[in-house]
Design an enzyme around this catalytic site. Structure first.
Site, short mmCIF file in Angstrom:
data_model
loop_
_atom_site.label_atom_id
_atom_site.label_comp_id
_atom_site.label_asym_id
_atom_site.label_seq_id
_atom_site.Cartn_x
_atom_site.Cartn_y
_atom_site.Cartn_z
N SER A 60 0.87 -1.16 0.00
CA SER A 60 0.00 0.00 0.00
C SER A 60 0.91 1.22 0.00
O SER A 60 1.78 1.35 0.86
CB SER A 60 -0.89 -0.03 1.24
OG SER A 60 -1.90 0.94 1.11
N GLU A 61 0.74 2.10 -0.99
CA GLU A 61 1.77 3.11 -1.25
C GLU A 61 1.89 4.19 -0.17
O GLU A 61 2.79 5.00 -0.22
CB GLU A 61 1.58 3.74 -2.64
CG GLU A 61 0.31 4.53 -2.84
CD GLU A 61 -0.82 3.69 -3.43
OE1 GLU A 61 -0.77 2.45 -3.29
OE2 GLU A 61 -1.74 4.28 -4.02
N ASN A 62 0.99 4.19 0.80
CA ASN A 62 1.16 5.12 1.91
C ASN A 62 2.20 4.62 2.92
O ASN A 62 2.46 5.30 3.92
CB ASN A 62 -0.18 5.38 2.61
CG ASN A 62 -0.83 4.11 3.11
OD1 ASN A 62 -0.81 3.09 2.45
ND2 ASN A 62 -1.40 4.16 4.29
N SER A 116 8.49 4.11 -0.19
CA SER A 116 7.41 3.40 -0.85
C SER A 116 7.50 3.54 -2.37
O SER A 116 7.38 2.56 -3.11
CB SER A 116 6.07 3.95 -0.35
OG SER A 116 5.02 3.25 -0.93
#
Lengths: 220, 230
Positions: free
Chosen positions: A46-48, A88
């Protein structure tokens, strides 16, 4: 009959292989997580700032400091890691993510994708989509074949502002599965159950390539 | 010993002036500096340029400063889920620059690392590329992107010490560590503030050199944007 969004997610789940690092976009792609076979091991990114995203928490286990990129509360699986947004996107840009699954408003026969803006109507922003499509090695798109007013969304050229050029490798719609060929064109690989090749031809504005017998997809 | 502690949020934000450029940490409502945002709203500082991945929601996060029209410009990657924002954008009251999320993160990282510019493939062939230098590396076109820096960076950490060292928790880390490095003055609000020496140096995410002021936030609502449970 055309697939519903759960059907599309089920079919896409078959593309996820053991050992993959996978980034799932918002919408139908998020649903794919529910159908990944339990006998394979996959790390969802999850890119966060989370690698190894788990299921939603139980009611008494909610942590406001643990969310996914869709701002949903989530948990971690064994082996998970947390990191900052620059790290990320380092994983994303350097091609470490094996499979990226995104939603789209339009896809062109050249593999261009538009999914972030409708001029004058909707400006939400691109989030991480432009970074993902510019760098991920294997990008597949989950989408409805036609818009609500019946217009094809598999086009010769996108009419909406682009998210990325020549990046989509495969499209999974409610009507079928399509490879996007390097020289351009949607090559029909599979039909949704009960959908005819003729219906797919009718529904596709972009160049469609149909060779031989097209099998019906198998969805468990 | 160096002590970065201030006693109160008002002291931490005392010199934020009208027209300032401010970075706000957080992703959605996760890891946002709630106490500083509330204090800036109360103080009424205007014409702010805010660099933040998102713009809060109606009535919380940066949505508070939008409602009071204290923000002149937003630099973000995703601003959905905020009606006040959309209204001000469409009416032309608010200036908005949308940047791909990874490019935003890296521009802030570069700003804090003393790297004035870099090339990235994100946005090539899109309207993000307008006016930008394109250069081909390894057969692939890339865009020249510049660093981002700010007059003030306001970050939120889980734990901090009086020397300004910070530890983040969960996905509340997000943009906070890069922003901490990219502010001319970096203000950190923390849930737990301890004397220097109590945090394990092995576990520090942001070294105290980047932090000018640190204080313990009075209260954290930690509103959840999208509560999902089994």
């Amino acid at each position: 009959m055309a697939l519903d969004k759960y059907g599309i997610a089920k079919r896409i789940a078959q593309e996820v292989k053991d050992g993959y690092y996978v980034n799932l976009g918002i919408g139908i792609p998020t649903l794919v997580a529910n159908y990944i076979p339990s006998n394979i091991q996959v790390m969802l990114q999850s890119e966060n700032g989370l690698l190894g995203m788990g299921a939603f928490p139980s009611k008494d286990n909610v942590d406001p400091d643990m969310i996914n990129a869709g701002k949903q509360t989530v948990t971690t699986i064994d082996g998970a890691a947390l990191f900052n947004s620059a790290d990320s996107f380092a994983m994303i840009r350097s091609g470490k993510i094996d499979l990226t699954i995104l939603g789209a408003m339009e896809v062109s026969e050249q593999g261009d994708i538009a999914n972030w803006k409708i001029p004058g109507k909707m400006v939400k922003g691109m989030g991480g989509a432009m970074d993902l499509v510019a760098s991920a090695r294997n990008i597949i798109v989950a989408m409805q074949h036609n818009s609500k007013d019946g217009q094809s969304k598999l086009l010769k050229a996108c009419s909406l502002p682009l998210t990325g050029l020549h990046c989509v490798k495969k499209v999974f719609s409610d009507l079928g599965v399509f490879d996007i060929l390097p020289e351009g064109g949607f090559k029909l690989l599979e039909r949704a159950p009960g959908v005819s090749v003729e219906e797919i031809i009718q529904a596709t504005e972009g160049k469609l390539i149909v060779e031989g017998i097209i099998p019906e997809m198998i969805i468990n | 010993m160096i002590n970065k502690t201030v006693q109160h949020v008002d002291e931490a934000i005392r010199d934020i002036h009208d027209g300032a450029t401010i970075m706000f940490g957080g992703f959605g409502l996760c890891g946002i500096p709630e106490n500083c945002i509330a204090a800036i709203q109360k103080r009424g500082t205007k014409n702010l340029t805010c660099i933040s991945n998102n713009a809060g929601v109606d009535g919380f996060g940066l949505g508070l400063l939008l409602a009071t029209r204290q923000i002149k410009k937003m630099i973000s990657s995703y601003v959905g889920e905020n009606h006040e924002f959309e209204k001000q954008l469409l009416s032309g009251e608010l200036d908005v620059e949308l940047i791909p999320q990874g490019t935003l993160a890296e521009r802030i990282r570069a700003g804090g690392a003393g790297i004035p510019a870099f090339y990235t493939p994100a946005g090539y062939g899109t309207e993000v590329a307008d006016g930008k230098e394109v250069r081909v590396f390894d057969g692939k076109p890339h865009l020249l992107e510049h660093w981002l820096r700010a007059d003030f960076s306001i970050v939120k950490a889980w734990k901090g010490d009086t020397a300004g060292n910070l530890i983040f928790k969960g996905t509340a880390r997000n943009f906070n560590p890069m922003m901490a490095t990219a502010g001319h003055v970096t203000i950190a609000e923390v849930e737990e503030l301890v004397p220097a020496g109590e945090l394990d140096p092995n576990e520090i995410h942001t070294p105290g050199i980047f932090v000018a002021r640190i204080f313990k936030g009075d209260h954290y609502e930690k509103r959840i944007e999208n509560l999902t449970t089994l």
